[in-house]
Design an enzyme around this catalytic site. Structure first.
Site, PDB file in Angstrom:
ATOM      1  N   HIS A 139      22.686  49.902  23.358  1.00 17.70           N
ATOM      2  CA  HIS A 139      23.836  50.452  24.085  1.00 17.70           C
ATOM      3  C   HIS A 139      23.407  51.190  25.349  1.00 17.70           C
ATOM      4  O   HIS A 139      24.223  51.455  26.232  1.00 17.70           O
ATOM      5  CB  HIS A 139      24.626  51.387  23.166  1.00 17.70           C
ATOM      6  N   ASP A 154      27.126  47.803  27.631  1.00 20.84           N
ATOM      7  CA  ASP A 154      28.262  48.358  26.914  1.00 20.84           C
ATOM      8  C   ASP A 154      28.854  47.321  25.963  1.00 20.84           C
ATOM      9  O   ASP A 154      28.520  46.137  26.011  1.00 20.84           O
ATOM     10  CB  ASP A 154      29.338  48.809  27.905  1.00 20.84           C
TER      11      ASP A 154
END
Length: 461
Positions: free
Chosen positions: A431, A435
């Site tokens: 992450h 995204d």
């Protein structure tokens, strides 16, 4: 004192990523061993001396015409520029895991383990492809070497074979060839074959076969618990997984993919493909091909991300890693430039790389340099998974089981329930590098390729 032939496995080098068997560059008698099991060996260091005649007592310089295995060393025993030939050690510092200095087979035309004559101490390894360490393990366990099934090249008994035989015990090992011989004699006499073991029945009437047990088995010997050292490969895997979770922000996104079109194409060509190419055609090469087609549209998933330097490096090439289940643990070699390969090329590369990884023939540079990994968890029937990243990669795809399921299908006539081949694709990603929306776009793109791309032209349809 052992005799070795050219290209016979001499030692096993264990790095932090892979175990690799190193073949002997010369034929002769082992005159001297300069490395012990579990020693850390530097590149170019002499680890053994091979020469002619019997080994000198008390060590020495390896005898006349000795060859220093290990490479450019100035010590006695013949490095380059001396009486013998030198071979560089593996291009990574590692440890000698197993001195596989196997004696030559007594019958070169038949590499299978020789049968016991009753007068030969087969546990010593005479006439059987094995190594001193393996012979020692079998000798201490009281198991004759000719009663152990070798899985190494040419039927050689590997350390893993010996450990498995020791875990099973001498009685089970002795019973196997006797049972096989009894069955053959009964068949030759025209008698009825032995009755099959009872089996259950799976849904639909198919015979149910119990899945294989874990590769690691433990002989408790009557004790309530047993403590053993952790293997090098297991330690490397454990450290790698812990480091992966400590240094990345991982989560998993999942989509469901209709694999019916892929399975129909596969069913139409798999028999002809196997006959023509010599390897099986599973759904995995289709998935790998789809990943290689999808990644260029999502370059962030084919990159490395370094938060410390503040830089991300995007790769135009795709070195596609595949997780290989071995008896030593999970190893991840990678197919270089997978973007240039068709389904046929990928199927061959997968089969070759997986076999060489299990046979300890994979090279360290085939383990390093991956840009994205696919793990085929579905091959063992797993429905979903959350795979852990292989840093510095930022993405790994878990291809789960392809199963028939009833699903709702919409067409011009409305909605209906149909039986389709379905699969969950599980993407774990960093992450920090991308995204959730980026991960979702990649998965939807991959889903479209597997459901809509015409793979038939690559397979001659």
């Amino acid at each position: 004192g052992d005799t070795v032939e050219v290209d016979q496995p001499l030692v096993e080098i264990s790095t932090d990523k892979v175990d690799t068997e190193i073949p002997s560059p010369v034929a002769g008698t082992v005159q001297e061993l300069r490395g012990e099991v579990d020693d850390t060996i530097a590149v170019g260091e002499v680890i053994a001396v091979i020469g002619e005649g019997s080994a000198p007592s008390g060590g020495g310089d390896g005898g006349e015409g000795g060859s220093a295995v290990g490479g450019e060393a100035d010590g006695d025993g013949g490095g380059p520029g001396k009486d013998g030939d030198g071979v560089d050690a593996e291009e990574a510092t590692g440890s000698v895991a197993d001195e596989d200095t196997a004696p030559a087979p007594s019958a070169p035309s038949s590499p299978a383990p020789a049968a016991s004559s009753g007068s030969t101490d087969v546990s010593s390894g005479e006439g059987v492809l094995t190594s001193p360490l393996v012979r020692k393990l079998l000798r201490e366990a009281g198991i004759p070497a000719d009663q152990v099934q070798g899985t190494g090249p040419g039927g050689r008994i590997t350390r893993a074979d010996a450990e498995r035989a020791v875990e099973q015990g001498p009685q089970e090992q002795a019973a196997a060839p006797q049972q096989a011989a009894a069955g053959g004699q009964q068949a030759a006499a025209g008698g009825p074959p032995p009755p099959p073991a009872p089996t259950g029945t799976a849904p639909g009437g198919a015979a149910a076969q119990r899945p294989s047990p874990g590769t690691k088995q433990v002989d408790f010997g009557g004790d309530r618990q047993v403590t053993e050292p952790i293997s090098r490969v297991r330690r490397a895997i454990a450290n790698g997984m812990k480091n992966s979770l400590d240094t990345t922000a991982q989560l998993t996104a999942i989509v469901e993919i209709d694999m019916t079109a892929v399975m129909n194409v596969r069913a139409a060509v798999k028999d002809a493909f196997k006959a023509r190419e010599g390897v099986s055609l599973s759904p995995f090469p289709f998935i790998m091909r789809a990943v290689a087609m999808t990644l260029p549209r999502h370059p962030v998933l084919n990159s490395t991300f370094d938060i410390e330097s503040g830089e991300a490096t995007y790769k135009r090439y795709i070195n596609l890693g595949l997780a290989v289940d071995t008896d030593r643990g999970l190893l991840v070699p990678n197919i270089k430039d997978a973007q240039d390969l068709t389904i046929t090329g990928l199927a061959k590369a997968i089969a070759d790389l997986a076999k060489r990884t299990r046979d300890k023939q994979v090279k360290p540079d085939e383990i390093s340099g991956g840009t994205f990994t696919v793990t085929n968890t579905g091959s063992m029937g797993t429905l979903m998974d959350t795979p852990i990243l292989n840093p510095p990669e930022v993405g790994i795809l878990g291809a789960a089981a392809v199963e028939k399921r009833p699903v709702v299908v919409s067409d011009n006539f409305g909605d209906s329930i149909a039986i389709r081949w379905m699969m969950y694709a599980c993407l774990s990603y960093d992450h920090m590098a991308l995204d959730g929306a980026d991960a979702a776009r990649f998965l939807q793109d991959l889903k479209w390729v597997l459901e809509n791309h015409d793979f038939r032209s690559e397979l001659g349809l």
